[in-house]
Design a protein around this motif. Sequence first.
Motif, PDB file in Angstrom:
ATOM      1  N   THR A   9     -63.159 -25.055  32.361  1.00 22.64           N
ATOM      2  CA  THR A   9     -63.202 -23.625  32.653  1.00 22.64           C
ATOM      3  C   THR A   9     -63.102 -22.857  31.349  1.00 22.64           C
ATOM      4  N   ILE A  10     -63.347 -21.569  31.421  1.00 28.63           N
ATOM      5  CA  ILE A  10     -63.227 -20.754  30.211  1.00 28.63           C
ATOM      6  C   ILE A  10     -61.759 -20.694  29.763  1.00 28.63           C
ATOM      7  N   LYS A  11     -60.832 -20.801  30.713  1.00 31.73           N
ATOM      8  CA  LYS A  11     -59.411 -20.843  30.355  1.00 31.73           C
ATOM      9  C   LYS A  11     -59.088 -22.127  29.614  1.00 31.73           C
ATOM     10  N   ASP A  12     -59.714 -23.247  30.025  1.00 29.93           N
ATOM     11  CA  ASP A  12     -59.545 -24.504  29.289  1.00 29.93           C
ATOM     12  C   ASP A  12     -60.005 -24.341  27.839  1.00 29.93           C
ATOM     13  N   LEU A  13     -61.164 -23.716  27.655  1.00 28.93           N
ATOM     14  CA  LEU A  13     -61.676 -23.508  26.291  1.00 28.93           C
ATOM     15  C   LEU A  13     -60.713 -22.653  25.475  1.00 28.93           C
ATOM     16  N   GLU A  14     -60.157 -21.633  26.097  1.00 28.86           N
ATOM     17  CA  GLU A  14     -59.177 -20.792  25.400  1.00 28.86           C
ATOM     18  C   GLU A  14     -57.983 -21.620  24.954  1.00 28.86           C
ATOM     19  N   ASN A  15     -57.474 -22.460  25.849  1.00 29.09           N
ATOM     20  CA  ASN A  15     -56.302 -23.278  25.528  1.00 29.09           C
ATOM     21  C   ASN A  15     -56.604 -24.304  24.442  1.00 29.09           C
ATOM     22  N   LEU A  16     -57.799 -24.887  24.473  1.00 27.24           N
ATOM     23  CA  LEU A  16     -58.143 -25.961  23.547  1.00 27.24           C
ATOM     24  C   LEU A  16     -58.554 -25.451  22.166  1.00 27.24           C
TER      25      LEU A  16
END
Length: 298
Positions: A9-16
């Motif tokens: 998800t885009i939230k995953d990309l933000e976290n990573l």
Amino acid sequence: MSSVKNTFTIKDLENLTGIKAHTIRIWEKRYNVLEPMRTDTNIRYYDLQALQKLLNITLLHDYGYKISKISKMPSEEIPQLVQEIISTKSAKNHAISSFKLAMMNFDQKLFLDTYNSLLSEKSFREVFFEVFIPLMEEIGFLWQAETISPAHEHFISYLIKLKLLVNTEKIQSNKPTKEDKLFVLYLPMNEVHELGLMYLNYEIIFSGYKTIYLGESVPTDSLKDLKKYFSNIVYICYSTVEPIKASINPYIKELNEQILEEDSELWMIGRNVQNIDKSILNSKIRTFDNITELVNEL
């Protein structure tokens, strides 16, 4: 493989990557740096290649390249430029990104290639302090945010443990040069987060002291037994999640009463330190907020 997480998800990309979701959306719309896929309900999701590209873009951006310039580069030129940068500047950020990719894809070869590349320029101690400690801190956050699964954490932790074991073995044959203290390292009952304790064992041996490494889930009675054979003991307890918050202070009181004597000390470290009531501490019990603080005390 079904075990590999290959969409994000885009939230995953933000976290990573550390790039805010709002910024990612702007970069997509204005500069077309990523092309998200869409679910039937029009929700963005991304593949592993997109994650790799965004990690590389993030590194270039951190080193002063404007996103407008990066967006005009051919796709194959971006990783080449990244390689040029890390050959002349600090490899820390790139290494952390590579280790995270290795973790996400359960890629042992990428882990080993990245580690060996770091080791060609840095000592093991530098690699651990500059890269592995920040990496594990990030992984803890990623796990809490449900970006990664426990399987990811166990995979990368195991590979780091192997490197710790190899490097510890190299120095264990050295005769101790300091004899004023003996360090006993252990985790309390039901505690399994061993990586930090293993590194402390390495650092203490490196500094010239003898250690006795007991590892996971050690009952208090086992600590009592050591008093029969050794004096001037410093017990190092690494407490991350156990004992639970309600039990940590009674546990310390128990250790104080049952194992601490005139010539012994207890050093507490780990996330649980923040739950300790400072009023129960005394001259024989010390707490440390992080590994660096404890290592500096050796």
